[in-house]
Design a protein around this motif. Structure first.
Motif, PDB file in Angstrom:
ATOM      1  N   GLU A   1       0.804  -1.323   0.091  1.00 52.68           N
ATOM      2  CA  GLU A   1      -0.002  -0.049  -0.002  1.00 52.68           C
ATOM      3  C   GLU A   1       0.911   1.327  -0.070  1.00 52.68           C
ATOM      4  N   GLN A   2       2.079   1.246   0.142  1.00 46.52           N
ATOM      5  CA  GLN A   2       3.200   2.284   0.316  1.00 46.52           C
ATOM      6  C   GLN A   2       3.349   2.496  -1.265  1.00 46.52           C
ATOM      7  N   ILE A   3       3.210   1.926  -1.941  1.00 50.44           N
ATOM      8  CA  ILE A   3       4.118   1.960  -3.394  1.00 50.44           C
ATOM      9  C   ILE A   3       3.203   3.285  -4.174  1.00 50.44           C
ATOM     10  N   ARG A   4       3.991   4.168  -4.579  1.00 50.88           N
ATOM     11  CA  ARG A   4       3.322   5.476  -5.128  1.00 50.88           C
ATOM     12  C   ARG A   4       3.521   5.235  -6.876  1.00 50.88           C
ATOM     13  N   ARG A   5       4.536   4.716  -7.204  1.00 47.11           N
ATOM     14  CA  ARG A   5       4.722   4.863  -8.617  1.00 47.11           C
ATOM     15  C   ARG A   5       5.756   3.442  -9.083  1.00 47.11           C
ATOM     16  N   ILE A   6       5.591   2.997 -10.053  1.00 49.08           N
ATOM     17  CA  ILE A   6       6.440   1.894 -10.788  1.00 49.08           C
ATOM     18  C   ILE A   6       6.800   2.238 -11.897  1.00 49.08           C
ATOM     19  N   PHE A   7       8.239   2.364 -12.203  1.00 52.89           N
ATOM     20  CA  PHE A   7       8.687   2.529 -13.416  1.00 52.89           C
ATOM     21  C   PHE A   7       9.379   1.202 -14.050  1.00 52.89           C
ATOM     22  N   TYR A   8       9.491   0.952 -15.154  1.00 55.97           N
ATOM     23  CA  TYR A   8      10.226  -0.430 -16.014  1.00 55.97           C
ATOM     24  C   TYR A   8      10.905   0.289 -17.168  1.00 55.97           C
ATOM     25  N   ARG A   9      12.074  -0.588 -17.464  1.00 55.14           N
ATOM     26  CA  ARG A   9      12.741  -0.249 -18.670  1.00 55.14           C
ATOM     27  C   ARG A   9      12.313  -1.241 -19.475  1.00 55.14           C
ATOM     28  N   ALA A  10      11.804  -1.103 -20.896  1.00 57.31           N
ATOM     29  CA  ALA A  10      11.500  -1.866 -22.014  1.00 57.31           C
ATOM     30  C   ALA A  10      11.901  -1.576 -23.257  1.00 57.31           C
ATOM     31  N   GLY A  11      12.306  -2.229 -24.059  1.00 54.48           N
ATOM     32  CA  GLY A  11      12.903  -1.900 -25.372  1.00 54.48           C
ATOM     33  C   GLY A  11      13.937  -0.652 -25.427  1.00 54.48           C
ATOM     34  N   GLY A  12      14.838  -0.434 -24.365  1.00 57.87           N
ATOM     35  CA  GLY A  12      15.737   0.642 -24.495  1.00 57.87           C
ATOM     36  C   GLY A  12      15.089   1.840 -24.007  1.00 57.87           C
ATOM     37  N   ARG A  13      13.745   1.901 -23.527  1.00 57.56           N
ATOM     38  CA  ARG A  13      13.162   3.199 -22.911  1.00 57.56           C
ATOM     39  C   ARG A  13      12.626   2.874 -21.703  1.00 57.56           C
ATOM     40  N   TRP A  14      12.156   3.875 -20.876  1.00 63.20           N
ATOM     41  CA  TRP A  14      11.700   3.871 -19.490  1.00 63.20           C
ATOM     42  C   TRP A  14       9.995   4.217 -19.885  1.00 63.20           C
ATOM     43  N   CYS A  15       9.324   3.158 -19.089  1.00 63.97           N
ATOM     44  CA  CYS A  15       7.852   3.337 -19.060  1.00 63.97           C
ATOM     45  C   CYS A  15       7.525   3.222 -17.683  1.00 63.97           C
ATOM     46  N   GLU A  16       5.933   3.493 -17.526  1.00 61.06           N
ATOM     47  CA  GLU A  16       5.377   3.572 -16.270  1.00 61.06           C
ATOM     48  C   GLU A  16       4.227   2.713 -15.907  1.00 61.06           C
ATOM     49  N   LEU A  17       4.063   2.050 -15.267  1.00 56.76           N
ATOM     50  CA  LEU A  17       2.550   1.130 -14.608  1.00 56.76           C
ATOM     51  C   LEU A  17       2.089   1.991 -13.836  1.00 56.76           C
ATOM     52  N   GLU A  18       0.833   2.661 -14.353  1.00 51.24           N
ATOM     53  CA  GLU A  18       0.385   3.577 -13.389  1.00 51.24           C
ATOM     54  C   GLU A  18      -0.664   2.788 -12.590  1.00 51.24           C
ATOM     55  N   LEU A  19      -0.814   3.143 -11.365  1.00 52.49           N
ATOM     56  CA  LEU A  19      -1.662   2.455 -10.266  1.00 52.49           C
ATOM     57  C   LEU A  19      -3.157   2.706 -10.424  1.00 52.49           C
ATOM     58  N   PHE A  20      -3.756   1.522 -10.528  1.00 55.87           N
ATOM     59  CA  PHE A  20      -5.237   1.600 -10.834  1.00 55.87           C
ATOM     60  C   PHE A  20      -5.947   2.331  -9.450  1.00 55.87           C
ATOM     61  N   ALA A  21      -6.783   3.140  -9.675  1.00 56.05           N
ATOM     62  CA  ALA A  21      -7.526   3.821  -8.636  1.00 56.05           C
ATOM     63  C   ALA A  21      -8.019   2.881  -7.528  1.00 56.05           C
ATOM     64  N   GLU A  22      -8.596   1.664  -8.070  1.00 61.46           N
ATOM     65  CA  GLU A  22      -9.016   0.893  -6.905  1.00 61.46           C
ATOM     66  C   GLU A  22      -8.236  -0.391  -6.861  1.00 61.46           C
ATOM     67  N   ARG A  23      -7.058  -0.299  -6.837  1.00 58.60           N
ATOM     68  CA  ARG A  23      -6.103  -1.599  -6.886  1.00 58.60           C
ATOM     69  C   ARG A  23      -6.477  -2.397  -5.747  1.00 58.60           C
ATOM     70  N   THR A  24      -6.350  -3.685  -5.880  1.00 58.26           N
ATOM     71  CA  THR A  24      -6.588  -4.829  -4.976  1.00 58.26           C
ATOM     72  C   THR A  24      -5.236  -5.011  -4.056  1.00 58.26           C
ATOM     73  N   LEU A  25      -5.406  -4.938  -2.787  1.00 57.53           N
ATOM     74  CA  LEU A  25      -4.280  -5.154  -1.887  1.00 57.53           C
ATOM     75  C   LEU A  25      -4.516  -6.561  -1.225  1.00 57.53           C
ATOM     76  N   LEU A  26      -3.717  -7.628  -1.639  1.00 58.22           N
ATOM     77  CA  LEU A  26      -3.938  -9.096  -1.031  1.00 58.22           C
ATOM     78  C   LEU A  26      -3.367  -8.987   0.273  1.00 58.22           C
ATOM     79  N   PRO A  27      -3.844  -9.696   1.131  1.00 64.34           N
ATOM     80  CA  PRO A  27      -3.369  -9.897   2.738  1.00 64.34           C
ATOM     81  C   PRO A  27      -2.151 -10.669   2.496  1.00 64.34           C
ATOM     82  N   ASP A  28      -1.276 -10.540   3.336  1.00 59.71           N
ATOM     83  CA  ASP A  28       0.006 -11.351   3.388  1.00 59.71           C
ATOM     84  C   ASP A  28      -0.288 -12.802   3.316  1.00 59.71           C
ATOM     85  N   GLY A  29       0.438 -13.643   2.812  1.00 60.64           N
ATOM     86  CA  GLY A  29       0.298 -15.155   2.367  1.00 60.64           C
ATOM     87  C   GLY A  29      -0.689 -15.229   1.415  1.00 60.64           C
TER      88      GLY A  29
END
Length: 727
Positions: A225-253
């Protein structure tokens, strides 16, 4: 070194964190890529540079200078010794800033095309190992940097932490994130750089240009739940996975089970799939998972025996006909130990027969090979809690693994006897099995065996308020003729004020109490019967009786020893008194033909050996008490407190053979002496205990005792008062 030293013109110097300066400017030609930075001629730190062409000629320069307390360098004369022999002279740093946003603004506005390569350079030289946090200012700078150049190309919808230290799962979709290993920059309260493992999956709700993605970010410790932004490198460039507004947080385990369900549908190269499978199986969930294995491997634990502070012994079997198992590891609190390196394999024909026609093993098991069992002892350091949790990990060659719960139990007599029966005395490796595995746990079990429940003590005959000696007479077989010993003691004035403790061990006759009651009444003796049903030899029986001894001195007396004269106890007492030090005093013991059974002990090499054993009595020349390495508990007079100071009578041995010598050596180590009185002679009948059971465990127990004795007394404690008679 070139004739002309390169001298760049620096327009920006930013102290990005305490140990890093970012430098930006121009130079006439490409600067050296890296080297050692010097300050006033002394090595100061590391210099790395990245250049790109200017439109009007020359090059732009972006450099990182890393040195402890880098801010101090702004007044120094700086230079760089390149790794290729080229040198670089840096101008003095003026107006070093701590705010990097001016530099970032300059790069965005004037060098947008160069920013991706510049970011790669900064990550290469400044990003720490996977999962380690960047410094706060550097993290914010790099996050803003990549945020400016990254394009949104997907969404992260489901998050879940697999387990502590095992990473975080991110599920969503993307139009550019491919299966395999992917570089990721994850922003939370801090900023961390990772190399994630990614699998893809077809999703009917997406267009053909996008696909589902499942990424495991290894070692990610931040809560999802503390993750704010996720960037990744693909095909020699940097991209972003935006966070879905109603993302699902699975319990530990739950994330672990979710990833396990997804794995069969994921697409990725074999190495990535193995890594993901390893992530799934690398977590022990508290139950066995061997039954889930798809390869022909099966295993089970028979038992686990643990002595806290000593170690755990595990026994079981492992069926692995195709060698799919890479290692077998016992895990406990904050420790792990591979057991398959030197475990002892045992024959388990029952396992072969049970799986010979199993579908997974059919045709793979040789019908004449049964070495599937194993036995392994794992030592542990002191401090582990008594209720510590353990489990067994079976790691496979393909990167997967499975688990078996381990529920250790405390040792008891039945478990110890079972272990001793696992030793094949005809096996050449029997000594190794004892030394490495069985011996340590058996000896430790003997030292910490739970106290037997208190049994009632039955008083018989008369009562002696203050006995002069407590005679401890152990009965370990089915004999009923103890009244013969009582009769011999009754006619000796030395025992007029003695109490007699008859310790009835396991195997003693139920009729013994009746015999004792009649004899005590007839001979007017003070007799107490001490039941010791947990005792299996004379030492254990005597140990059970000693707490009930009321006198300061005890006489340990075997039922095999028959007094033939009167006054011998007084002679032993006088010898002890003349010695002027507390001592354990024993007489000469003779066989029925008056040959010598015990006449003190001498040392041969490092082992005590009974001297004159079997020789005629006439060989004895001594007339005065002699200090010897060991007396005999078959007949010994000593202060009761000495037994406690020596650590008790039994000391963890299985049988009785080594207990007497061990006790005497411990007595000497505690600073006391053993005396042999040559002039006092008693007859000791050389008989086998009646109803003696020649169980196999007693034979192997003797081997364990010999190992334990030799290990403990490899260097016998010195005793300057020791004098050994020679033949």
């Amino acid at each position: 070194m070139t004739d002309t030293m390169l001298q760049p013109d620096l327009s920006v110097a930013v102290l990005i964190d305490d140990d890093t300066l970012l430098l930006f400017g121009t130079c006439d030609r490409p600067a050296l890529s890296g080297g050692i930075a010097t300050a006033n001629g002394e090595a100061a730190g590391r210099f790395d540079a990245h250049c790109w062409p200017r439109e009007d000629g020359g090059h732009w320069l972006l450099a990182a200078l890393r040195a402890p307390d880098a801010g101090r360098l702004q007044t120094a004369r700086l230079a760089v010794d390149g790794i290729d022999g080229e040198a670089l002279a840096l101008p003095r740093l003026r107006a070093v800033k701590v705010n990097p946003w001016g530099l970032l603004s300059t790069l965005k506005e004037e060098h947008a095309a160069a920013m991706p390569a510049a970011l790669d350079f900064l990550l290469r030289v400044l990003a720490p190992a996977d999962g380690q946090p960047l410094s706060a200012r550097l993290g914010k700078f790099l996050s803003a940097f990549v945020g400016h150049i990254a394009r949104p190309e997907g969404f992260a919808e489901i998050f879940g932490r697999l387990s502590a230290g095992n990473g975080t799962m991110v599920q969503g979709w993307s139009s550019s994130l491919e299966a395999g290993r992917a570089e990721m920059l994850v922003e939370t309260d801090a900023c961390r750089f990772y190399r994630a493992e990614v699998g893809t999956v077809r999703r009917p709700d997406l267009p053909d240009t996008a696909w589902g993605v499942v990424a495991v970010v290894p070692a990610a410790e931040d809560a999802p739940e503390q993750i704010r932004r996720i960037f990744y490198r693909a095909g020699g460039r940097w991209c972003e996975l935006e966070l879905f507004a109603e993302r699902t947080l699975l319990p530990d385990g739950v994330a672990l089970a979710h990833l396990r369900d997804l794995l069969p549908r994921l697409n990725a190269d074999p190495a990535t799939l193995r890594a993901l499978r390893r992530r799934i199986t690398a977590v022990y969930e508290g139950h066995e998972t061997v039954s889930r294995l798809e390869v022909p491997v099966c295993a089970a634990l028979d038992r686990a025996i643990r002595v806290p502070g000593v170690g755990t012994l595990v026994t079981g079997w492992l069926l692995d006909p195709q060698r799919n198992v890479a290692s077998v590891i016992l895990h406990g609190p904050a420790f792990e130990a591979a057991i398959d390196g030197d475990w002892f394999r045992t024959q388990r024909k029952d396992v072969t027969e049970g799986f010979l026609h199993d579908g997974r093993f059919a045709g793979r098991l040789p019908a004449d090979r049964h070495d599937h069992g194993f036995l392994a002892f794992v030592p542990e350091s002191a401090g582990l809690p008594e209720d510590a949790a353990f489990h067994l990990e079976i790691a496979l060659t393909d990167g997967g693994c499975a688990y078996l719960p381990v529920h250790p139990v405390a040792p008891n007599a039945e478990l110890v006897r079972h272990l001793l029966c696992l030793i094949d005395i005809n096996n050449p490796a029997a000594e190794s099995l004892i030394e490495r595995h069985v011996g340590p746990i058996v000896q430790a079990a003997g030292r910490v065996s739970p106290d037997a429940p208190a049994a009632p003590v039955f008083a018989m005959g008369r009562t002696v308020a203050t006995p002069n000696v407590s005679v401890v007479l152990p009965v370990t077989d089915g004999r009923e003729d103890v009244d013969l010993h009582l009769a011999r003691l009754a006619i000796d004035p030395d025992f007029a004020q003695a109490e007699i403790l008859v310790a009835a061990a396991a195997g003693s006759s139920d009729r013994l109490a009746l015999t004792l009651r009649r004899a005590a009444s007839f001979y007017k003796l003070a007799v107490r019967l001490v039941p010791a049903p947990q005792a299996h030899d004379a030492f254990e029986a005597m140990a059970a009786a000693l707490p009930h001894a009321a006198a300061e001195h005890v006489l340990l007396l075997s039922t095999a020893v028959l007094p033939t004269t009167r006054g011998w106890l007084s002679e032993l007492a006088r010898a002890a008194a003349a010695h002027r030090k507390p001592a354990m005093v024993s007489p000469t013991l003779l066989y029925e033909d008056f040959s010598i059974r015990f006449a003190g002990v001498r040392v041969e090499g490092d082992r005590p050996v009974a001297q004159f054993a079997g020789y005629p009595r006439e060989w004895l020349k001594e007339r005065q008490p002699v200090a010897v390495p060991a007396a005999t508990v078959d007949c010994a007079l000593l202060p009761k407190r000495l037994i406690a100071e020596a650590g008790g009578l039994t000391a963890g041995f299985v049988g009785a053979e080594y207990k007497s010598a061990d006790f005497c050596l411990r007595l000497g180590k505690a600073g006391h002496t053993c005396l042999w009185v040559p002039t006092v002679a008693l007859v000791a009948v050389d008989e086998q205990a009646r109803n003696a059971a020649h169980e196999y465990w007693r034979q192997t127990g003797t081997l364990v005792d010999r190992w334990a004795f030799d290990r403990h007394w490899a260097t016998r404690p010195a005793n300057t008062d020791l004098r050994v008679s020679t033949r």
